[in-house]
Design a protein around this motif. Sequence first.
Motif, PDB file in Angstrom:
ATOM      1  N   UNK A   1      -1.117   2.998   5.050  1.00 55.25           N
ATOM      2  CA  UNK A   1      -0.438   1.805   5.662  1.00 55.25           C
ATOM      3  C   UNK A   1      -0.737   0.587   4.551  1.00 55.25           C
ATOM      4  N   UNK A   2       0.380  -0.102   4.439  1.00 52.24           N
ATOM      5  CA  UNK A   2       0.492  -1.474   3.712  1.00 52.24           C
ATOM      6  C   UNK A   2       0.543  -2.709   4.656  1.00 52.24           C
ATOM      7  N   UNK A   3      -0.433  -3.408   4.508  1.00 49.78           N
ATOM      8  CA  UNK A   3      -0.492  -4.879   5.144  1.00 49.78           C
ATOM      9  C   UNK A   3       0.275  -5.995   4.323  1.00 49.78           C
TER      10      UNK A   3
ATOM     11  N   UNK B   1      -1.289  -5.519   0.712  1.00 51.30           N
ATOM     12  CA  UNK B   1      -2.688  -4.955   0.691  1.00 51.30           C
ATOM     13  C   UNK B   1      -2.800  -3.713   1.108  1.00 51.30           C
ATOM     14  N   UNK B   2      -3.605  -2.579   0.620  1.00 55.27           N
ATOM     15  CA  UNK B   2      -3.462  -1.247   1.344  1.00 55.27           C
ATOM     16  C   UNK B   2      -4.487  -1.381   2.670  1.00 55.27           C
ATOM     17  N   UNK B   3      -3.891  -0.925   3.795  1.00 59.47           N
ATOM     18  CA  UNK B   3      -4.680  -0.977   4.828  1.00 59.47           C
ATOM     19  C   UNK B   3      -5.746   0.004   5.204  1.00 59.47           C
ATOM     20  N   UNK B   4      -6.352  -0.042   6.284  1.00 55.80           N
ATOM     21  CA  UNK B   4      -7.670   0.965   6.403  1.00 55.80           C
ATOM     22  C   UNK B   4      -6.913   2.323   6.570  1.00 55.80           C
ATOM     23  N   UNK B   5      -8.107   3.076   6.018  1.00 55.84           N
ATOM     24  CA  UNK B   5      -7.917   4.532   5.964  1.00 55.84           C
ATOM     25  C   UNK B   5      -8.946   5.324   6.653  1.00 55.84           C
ATOM     26  N   UNK B   6      -8.776   6.661   7.017  1.00 54.82           N
ATOM     27  CA  UNK B   6      -9.985   7.549   7.701  1.00 54.82           C
ATOM     28  C   UNK B   6     -10.569   6.750   8.957  1.00 54.82           C
TER      29      UNK B   6
ATOM     30  N   UNK C   1      -9.163  -7.690   8.229  1.00 51.94           N
ATOM     31  CA  UNK C   1      -7.496  -7.630   8.030  1.00 51.94           C
ATOM     32  C   UNK C   1      -7.136  -6.117   8.553  1.00 51.94           C
ATOM     33  N   UNK C   2      -6.333  -6.240   9.603  1.00 51.12           N
ATOM     34  CA  UNK C   2      -5.664  -4.963  10.200  1.00 51.12           C
ATOM     35  C   UNK C   2      -4.097  -5.253  10.068  1.00 51.12           C
ATOM     36  N   UNK C   3      -3.294  -4.369  10.407  1.00 49.38           N
ATOM     37  CA  UNK C   3      -1.887  -4.212  10.782  1.00 49.38           C
ATOM     38  C   UNK C   3      -1.615  -5.355  11.824  1.00 49.38           C
ATOM     39  N   UNK C   4      -2.606  -5.543  12.962  1.00 55.06           N
ATOM     40  CA  UNK C   4      -2.329  -6.674  13.714  1.00 55.06           C
ATOM     41  C   UNK C   4      -2.429  -7.841  13.271  1.00 55.06           C
TER      42      UNK C   4
ATOM     43  N   UNK D   1       3.660  -0.246   8.095  1.00 45.85           N
ATOM     44  CA  UNK D   1       2.572   0.050   8.799  1.00 45.85           C
ATOM     45  C   UNK D   1       2.334   1.457   9.213  1.00 45.85           C
ATOM     46  N   UNK D   2       3.550   2.069   9.504  1.00 44.46           N
ATOM     47  CA  UNK D   2       3.553   3.596  10.283  1.00 44.46           C
ATOM     48  C   UNK D   2       3.986   4.654   9.225  1.00 44.46           C
ATOM     49  N   UNK D   3       4.872   4.327   8.494  1.00 39.45           N
ATOM     50  CA  UNK D   3       5.456   5.262   7.508  1.00 39.45           C
ATOM     51  C   UNK D   3       4.585   5.448   6.297  1.00 39.45           C
TER      52      UNK D   3
END
Length: 381
Positions: A208-210, A236-241, A267-270, A202-204
Amino acid sequence: MILEEMSILSCCRISKSEIKKKSLKNSKSWVYDDADAYSTVPRGVSLSSGAIKQRILAEEALRNGNARVPAEVFTFRELATATENFNSELLVGEGGFGRVYKGHLNKTNQVVAVKQLDRNGVQGNREFLAEVLTLSLVHHPNLVNLIGYCADGRQRILVYDFMHNGSLEDHLLDLAPNRKPLDWYTRMQIAKGAAQGLEYLHDTANPPIIFRDFKASNILLDENFIPKLSDFGLAKLGPTGEQDHVSTRVMGTYGYCAPEYAKTGQLTTKSDVYSFGVVFLEIISGRRAIDGTKPPEEENLVDWAKPLFKDRRKFTVMADPLLEGNYPVKGLYQALAVAAMCIQDEAGTRPLIADVVTALEYLAIRTDEAASAAAEMVEFE
């Protein structure tokens, strides 16, 4: 009230700037076969041309950032030899996408896990691409290590370090009669390590990757019970920008999916944090996320737990009976507080996984009192 115990997280809150500085058995995933799955891997890789050329995968990974290319590209013959022609006696796990065998690489004298994906259907190809490219781009002590892969003809095979203690599910939910249950602090250490794996994703990882399929059967344990997240086929690749979520059709395992994701596909990291909360409840209680053998009101672990969170007198009811009361009561309360925060219905009210890691670092510390009691018990025996 469980809310009184939730202060363990509020006092450990970490800013986003600080975060950046911190460097398979019976549980099957259910999926929708849709084009969205292609977005789990970097663009440019296509399945339309038929058989995937083996070297293209490594080259594609290199073009998409600081890739850690798999160490080896195996032939089907090599892996057939390593597994004695995929001998059923060497079968150690079976998931939604294929079978996992214990194998031995003669040239390196190395014991490995060989995952042969189902050749029927395009989903096996998609999981293969997602696993190879994701694990080529990320590396962390709490993520399974991909040694190499094979893409001969229609064969899609992945080779990993072999995890001698199987999955968390084996030690928690499928406990064999001759196997000792995990003690409280080992459970907390496993939870902490699994959360650290998610924190890295999530953070590195950038973007981010979910993980999207966090569950007990996807947490493997090495000889020292260090957890490693495995099965990145749904990652899945997470949201960007400016994005705050990515939209996708629902993929995952029933009982672990966050409610907002199941309802809207957002979908989010949450979403991963919710799944972690469910697994953490399994770790605490020894109960399955979904268990059809329980009475109707207890089949769903989250539905069973939520009313109990409101009454401190019932907290001990939520502890795994196999622990036989050998746990710190305050630690149990705090662990339940962490789980309760992770499984909140509103995604925005769930903690960041970095906050969860910080809380678990405290919970995983074996107190002097507990260590002294354990020493006395060993001496007595």
